[in-house]
Design an enzyme around this catalytic site. Structure first.
Site, short mmCIF file in Angstrom:
data_model
loop_
_atom_site.label_atom_id
_atom_site.label_comp_id
_atom_site.label_asym_id
_atom_site.label_seq_id
_atom_site.Cartn_x
_atom_site.Cartn_y
_atom_site.Cartn_z
N TYR A 155 3.65 -5.35 9.74
CA TYR A 155 3.53 -3.89 9.67
C TYR A 155 4.62 -3.24 10.55
O TYR A 155 5.19 -2.22 10.19
CB TYR A 155 2.15 -3.41 10.13
CG TYR A 155 0.99 -3.82 9.23
CD1 TYR A 155 1.13 -4.82 8.28
CD2 TYR A 155 -0.25 -3.21 9.35
CE1 TYR A 155 0.07 -5.21 7.47
CE2 TYR A 155 -1.33 -3.59 8.54
CZ TYR A 155 -1.16 -4.60 7.61
OH TYR A 155 -2.20 -4.98 6.81
N HIS A 173 0.86 -1.20 0.00
CA HIS A 173 0.00 0.00 0.00
C HIS A 173 0.90 1.25 0.00
O HIS A 173 0.70 2.18 0.79
CB HIS A 173 -0.96 -0.01 1.18
CG HIS A 173 -1.91 -1.17 1.17
ND1 HIS A 173 -3.24 -1.06 0.88
CD2 HIS A 173 -1.71 -2.49 1.38
CE1 HIS A 173 -3.82 -2.26 0.93
NE2 HIS A 173 -2.89 -3.14 1.24
C1 HEM Z 1 -0.51 -11.86 6.36
C2 HEM Z 1 -1.24 -10.99 5.69
C3 HEM Z 1 -0.79 -9.56 5.41
C4 HEM Z 1 0.49 -9.05 5.34
C5 HEM Z 1 1.81 -9.77 5.52
C6 HEM Z 1 0.35 -7.63 5.05
C7 HEM Z 1 1.40 -6.74 4.89
C8 HEM Z 1 1.30 -5.36 4.84
C9 HEM Z 1 2.39 -4.42 4.98
C10 HEM Z 1 3.86 -4.81 5.16
C11 HEM Z 1 1.88 -3.17 4.92
C12 HEM Z 1 2.64 -1.85 5.08
C13 HEM Z 1 2.56 -1.42 6.56
C14 HEM Z 1 3.33 -0.15 6.90
O1 HEM Z 1 4.50 0.02 6.51
O2 HEM Z 1 2.75 0.70 7.62
C15 HEM Z 1 0.45 -3.32 4.73
C16 HEM Z 1 -0.43 -2.29 4.61
C17 HEM Z 1 -1.79 -2.45 4.59
N1 HEM Z 1 -2.52 -3.63 4.68
FE1 HEM Z 1 -1.76 -5.45 4.81
N2 HEM Z 1 -1.00 -7.32 4.96
C18 HEM Z 1 -1.71 -8.48 5.18
C19 HEM Z 1 -3.07 -8.63 5.20
C20 HEM Z 1 -3.97 -7.60 5.13
C21 HEM Z 1 -5.40 -7.75 5.29
C22 HEM Z 1 -6.15 -9.05 5.61
C23 HEM Z 1 -5.92 -6.52 5.18
C24 HEM Z 1 -7.39 -6.27 5.33
C25 HEM Z 1 -8.05 -5.25 5.00
C26 HEM Z 1 -4.81 -5.58 4.94
C27 HEM Z 1 -4.92 -4.21 4.77
C28 HEM Z 1 -3.87 -3.32 4.68
C29 HEM Z 1 -4.03 -1.89 4.58
C30 HEM Z 1 -5.33 -1.13 4.56
C31 HEM Z 1 -2.72 -1.34 4.51
C32 HEM Z 1 -2.35 0.12 4.35
C33 HEM Z 1 -2.23 0.80 5.67
C34 HEM Z 1 -1.79 2.21 5.45
O3 HEM Z 1 -2.38 2.93 4.62
O4 HEM Z 1 -0.83 2.57 6.13
N3 HEM Z 1 -3.65 -6.29 4.91
N4 HEM Z 1 0.11 -4.67 4.68
#
Ligand code: HEM
Length: 371
Positions: free
Chosen positions: A343, A72
């Site tokens: 995260y 993202h």
């Molecule tokens: C094991 C499963 C998942 C992994 C490894 C993963 C990994 C990540 C990582 C590494 C980030 C960046 C975080 C940062 O640097 O602040 C991220 C952002 C995000 N993820 Fe996931 N994610 C997973 C599952 C999900 C699920 C199930 C959702 C459900 C809605 C989701 C929604 C988001 C959102 C909305 C962001 C953006 C947050 C922002 O705008 O800062 N993710 N994810």
């Protein structure tokens, strides 16, 4: 008292046998502690999916983009408020659900993927991340996507899928054979992918529904708990007029359109909570709950302002899904702790890196409507 006594806490005059026993007990504790850290670091199990390995894989697939979120990566900060309507009080003791309670909210809209300068595309998964600031330092952080189910069930499948979906440099598309092998090994992901493909993709951020996908538990004041999932559903009365016209084929079309729509006035979403029943899967985000489960509209999110990512705004927030107020608890979904750990890993790496302006920051004017 000797140095040995200082370290062991053994009283002077303790016999050699008793001292040995005490030393071996201390050794066992130390070994246990070191072992726990080694396990958490993935040193004892070379094949284990660890937070560091997940984030390494994001970097390997997307290339290095220092300072940006590893997933993202392209996003814009937003701000507003949440107004509880009282309907959630019987379900959860979290303060923001009280009738008339107004809670300040900061957030971020973004596109999934680790490319901060990718061109906006309609089909790219859109996200909304929110931080509710409750009294007494309590917070609720939640991250949501505009898809009805998540493509994978476990952290291991997430890790495998990252590689399977990596675009082939020759074609710009994932290798079909690798994808086929992934879906054969993860049939639940094939079913989820079909549901995701079949969804209606709306014109932009303002008219998107954003789902929690993971299940959580609401805890009421009387101690009763129930499984829930939630969604932010756009209020038709605040739906943008002529949203389709606003979208263009420019690189940042979706973000620019959203900024322009917010400049016309606030955008609202209803927080709709779905109540799970016994037997509904709480540990599998690839599976929807049966249609016609009871839903409760517990309040309204109003977004009033958009700001480019920069210091002191959403850039420096970790939208960890396990930062929860009393009244909301995690479920047994294995993705939740994996998300929290990944995260944190992504946040720690990007926090220490030199920042370049976000693609969206370059073109987006600031609209700072009063809260
Ligand atoms: C094991 C499963 C998942 C992994 C490894 C993963 C990994 C990540 C990582 C590494 C980030 C960046 C975080 C940062 O640097 O602040 C991220 C952002 C995000 N993820 Fe996931 N994610 C997973 C599952 C999900 C699920 C199930 C959702 C459900 C809605 C989701 C929604 C988001 C959102 C909305 C962001 C953006 C947050 C922002 O705008 O800062 N993710 N994810």
């Amino acid at each position: 008292m000797t140095l040995l006594h200082d370290l062991t806490g053994a009283p002077p005059g303790m016999t050699g046998g008793a001292l040995l026993l005490r030393l071996s007990a201390i050794g066992a504790v130390l070994a246990g502690t070191v072992g726990t850290f080694a396990y958490a670091g993935g040193w004892l199990a070379p094949g284990l999916v660890t937070p560091a390995r997940v984030v390494d894989r994001f970097e390997a697939v997307n290339g290095p983009h220092p300072g940006f979120r590893r997933n993202h990566a392209k996003g814009l900060c937003v701000a507003g408020r949440f107004s509880g309507n009282g309907a959630g009080v019987r379900l959860s003791k979290a303060g923001m659900f009280a009738a008339g309670r107004v809670t300040p909210v900061e957030g971020r809209v973004a596109l999934a993927g680790g490319q901060p300068y990718a061109a906006d595309a309609e089909a790219t998964v859109r996200s909304l991340a929110l931080r509710f600031q409750l009294p007494d330092g309590e917070e609720w952080r939640t991250g949501l996507n505009n898809i009805p189910v998540f493509p994978v069930r476990t952290p291991e499948a997430f890790y495998a899928q990252l590689l399977a979906a990596k675009p082939d440099p020759a074609t710009g598309k994932p290798d079909p054979e690798r994808l086929k092998a992934f879906f054969a090994a993860h049939p639940e992901s094939a079913t989820a992918a079909a549901l995701i493909k079949a969804r209606t993709v709306t014109a932009g951020f303002a008219d998107s529904t954003f789902w929690s996908l993971n299940a959580f538990r609401f805890v009421a004041a009387d101690g009763s708990t129930r499984p829930v999932r939630w969604a932010f559903v756009p209020d038709p009365a605040s739906a943008p007029k002529g949203a389709a016209d606003a979208a263009t084929t420019d690189r940042d079309a979706l973000f620019d359109a959203f900024v322009a729509q917010l400049a016309q006035g606030p955008r609202r979403w209803h927080l709709v909570v779905t109540l799970g029943q016994s037997g509904d899967p709480t540990d599998d985000a690839t599976r929807p709950w049966p249609a016609h489960r009871e839903t409760v509209d517990v309040g309204t999110l109003t977004l009033t302002a958009a700001m480019p990512e920069a210091a002191s705004t959403c850039r420096d927030i970790n939208f960890d899904p396990l930062v929860l107020p009393a009244g909301i608890a995690p479920s047994d979904d294995p993705l939740l702790s994996a998300r929290s750990a990944a995260y944190a890993q992504s946040f720690t790496r990007r926090a220490g890196e030199t920042k370049t302006p976000s693609a969206v920051a370059a073109g987006a004017p600031i609209h700072g409507a009063a809260l």
